[in-house]
Design a protein around this motif. Structure first.
Motif, PDB file in Angstrom:
ATOM      1  N   LEU A 128      40.077 -20.071 -29.087  1.00  0.00           N
ATOM      2  CA  LEU A 128      40.232 -20.569 -30.448  1.00  0.00           C
ATOM      3  C   LEU A 128      38.993 -20.162 -31.233  1.00  0.00           C
ATOM      4  O   LEU A 128      37.870 -20.474 -30.833  1.00  0.00           O
ATOM      5  CB  LEU A 128      40.381 -22.090 -30.444  1.00  0.00           C
ATOM      6  N   LEU A 129      39.187 -19.462 -32.347  1.00  0.00           N
ATOM      7  CA  LEU A 129      38.065 -18.962 -33.149  1.00  0.00           C
ATOM      8  C   LEU A 129      37.878 -19.837 -34.387  1.00  0.00           C
ATOM      9  O   LEU A 129      38.800 -20.005 -35.190  1.00  0.00           O
ATOM     10  CB  LEU A 129      38.325 -17.515 -33.579  1.00  0.00           C
ATOM     11  N   LEU A 130      36.665 -20.383 -34.534  1.00  0.00           N
ATOM     12  CA  LEU A 130      36.322 -21.209 -35.681  1.00  0.00           C
ATOM     13  C   LEU A 130      35.098 -20.635 -36.371  1.00  0.00           C
ATOM     14  O   LEU A 130      34.164 -20.175 -35.704  1.00  0.00           O
ATOM     15  CB  LEU A 130      36.020 -22.646 -35.248  1.00  0.00           C
TER      16      LEU A 130
ATOM     17  N   GLU B 296      45.124 -27.697 -33.634  1.00  0.00           N
ATOM     18  CA  GLU B 296      45.297 -26.750 -32.533  1.00  0.00           C
ATOM     19  C   GLU B 296      45.767 -27.450 -31.264  1.00  0.00           C
ATOM     20  O   GLU B 296      46.640 -26.956 -30.555  1.00  0.00           O
ATOM     21  CB  GLU B 296      43.971 -26.017 -32.270  1.00  0.00           C
ATOM     22  N   GLU B 297      45.192 -28.613 -30.969  1.00  0.00           N
ATOM     23  CA  GLU B 297      45.563 -29.338 -29.753  1.00  0.00           C
ATOM     24  C   GLU B 297      46.988 -29.844 -29.807  1.00  0.00           C
ATOM     25  O   GLU B 297      47.611 -30.059 -28.765  1.00  0.00           O
ATOM     26  CB  GLU B 297      44.588 -30.505 -29.528  1.00  0.00           C
ATOM     27  N   SER B 298      47.504 -30.053 -31.005  1.00  0.00           N
ATOM     28  CA  SER B 298      48.903 -30.484 -31.127  1.00  0.00           C
ATOM     29  C   SER B 298      49.864 -29.356 -30.758  1.00  0.00           C
ATOM     30  O   SER B 298      51.038 -29.606 -30.442  1.00  0.00           O
ATOM     31  CB  SER B 298      49.188 -30.953 -32.557  1.00  0.00           C
ATOM     32  N   GLN B 299      49.376 -28.105 -30.785  1.00  0.00           N
ATOM     33  CA  GLN B 299      50.204 -26.956 -30.447  1.00  0.00           C
ATOM     34  C   GLN B 299      50.091 -26.595 -28.968  1.00  0.00           C
ATOM     35  O   GLN B 299      51.079 -26.336 -28.300  1.00  0.00           O
ATOM     36  CB  GLN B 299      49.779 -25.740 -31.295  1.00  0.00           C
TER      37      GLN B 299
END
Length: 247
Positions: free
Chosen positions: A165-167, A185-188
């Motif tokens: 994951l890029l932030l 993101e964690e929901s996906q």
């Protein structure tokens, strides 16, 4: 219990190099009869007793089980634009203490300092030493990985290939918080490795922001105030560790 690292895999009998032996016995004032925890290049850790010191090198014998690296933690990765030496050293020390998994130091357009490639290996040696000493001081399980010979584009491509994951922390972003981005993101799908990009003292350029956009990186805010680059790096790693690895 004191913790040190050696550049060799662990075994029943091991040799501790001169510089590490000196650090353990002279700097830490570690007594020979006391056990010491040692991390090896294989990512494993075990408790040893010192047997003797020969020509500045300590011989040590295993007195416990060899443990594998801790599993289950989300890997937190920092990509930091090159900073002035004292600032970068501070970032490396503090993020090591915060259990960062990997640090990339990369050249960016608005870096105040540009390190010459022929002198970079000598700088890297010093930076790795700082991270090793910080790791020993804080007792972390294994040494962080440090990379300073890749371009920003190379790092983005490498981390994309790893499924990270890029932030991107950006001072002109005011709506998407780090917490909201992680929750979305964690929901996906579960997050296994997250990379936070922090610009240099001069900030991120438009070209760099375009690279991030092309890589589908999520641009986030770290709060209402504009942080110095070194503060942003340490703050972001702290936030990520708290959100992802603290139950």
């Amino acid at each position: 219990m004191k913790k040190i690292f050696i550049d060799a895999p662990l075994d029943t009998l091991i040799t501790i190099p001169k510089d590490t032996t000196h650090h353990l016995i002279t700097v830490f004032r570690h007594k020979m009869e006391k056990p010491v925890m040692i991390g090896g290049s294989d990512g494993k850790t075990a408790v040893y007793k010192l047997l003797e010191v020969v020509d500045g090198e300590a011989k040590a014998e295993l007195i416990g089980d060899i443990q594998d690296d801790l599993a289950g933690e989300v890997e937190v990765v920092l990509v930091q634009g090159f900073l002035k030496a004292d600032k970068l050293e501070w970032v490396l020390q503090k993020t090591t203490e915060l259990n960062v998994h990997t640090v990339y130091a990369v050249p960016m357009r608005n870096c105040v300092v540009q390190y010459k490639m022929d002198k970079l290996p000598q700088k890297v040696q010093r930076w790795e030493k700082i991270m090793k000493e910080a790791s020993q001081q804080c007792g972390r399980f294994k040494l962080p990985e440090f990379v300073a010979d890749l371009s920003l584009a190379d790092v983005i491509a490498k981390e994309q290939a790893a499924g990270s994951l890029l932030l991107v922390a950006y001072e002109n972003e005011h709506s998407l918080t780090l917490k909201t981005a992680l929750n979305e993101e964690e929901s996906q799908k579960p997050i296994q490795r997250v990379v936070i990009f922090i610009g240099p003292e001069g900030g991120l350029s438009n070209d760099e922001m375009t690279q991030f956009e092309s890589a589908s990186a999520r641009v986030v805010t770290l709060g209402d105030t504009i942080l110095r680059a070194e503060t942003a790096a340490v703050g972001a790693v702290s936030m990520l560790q708290y959100a992802l690895n603290m139950d």
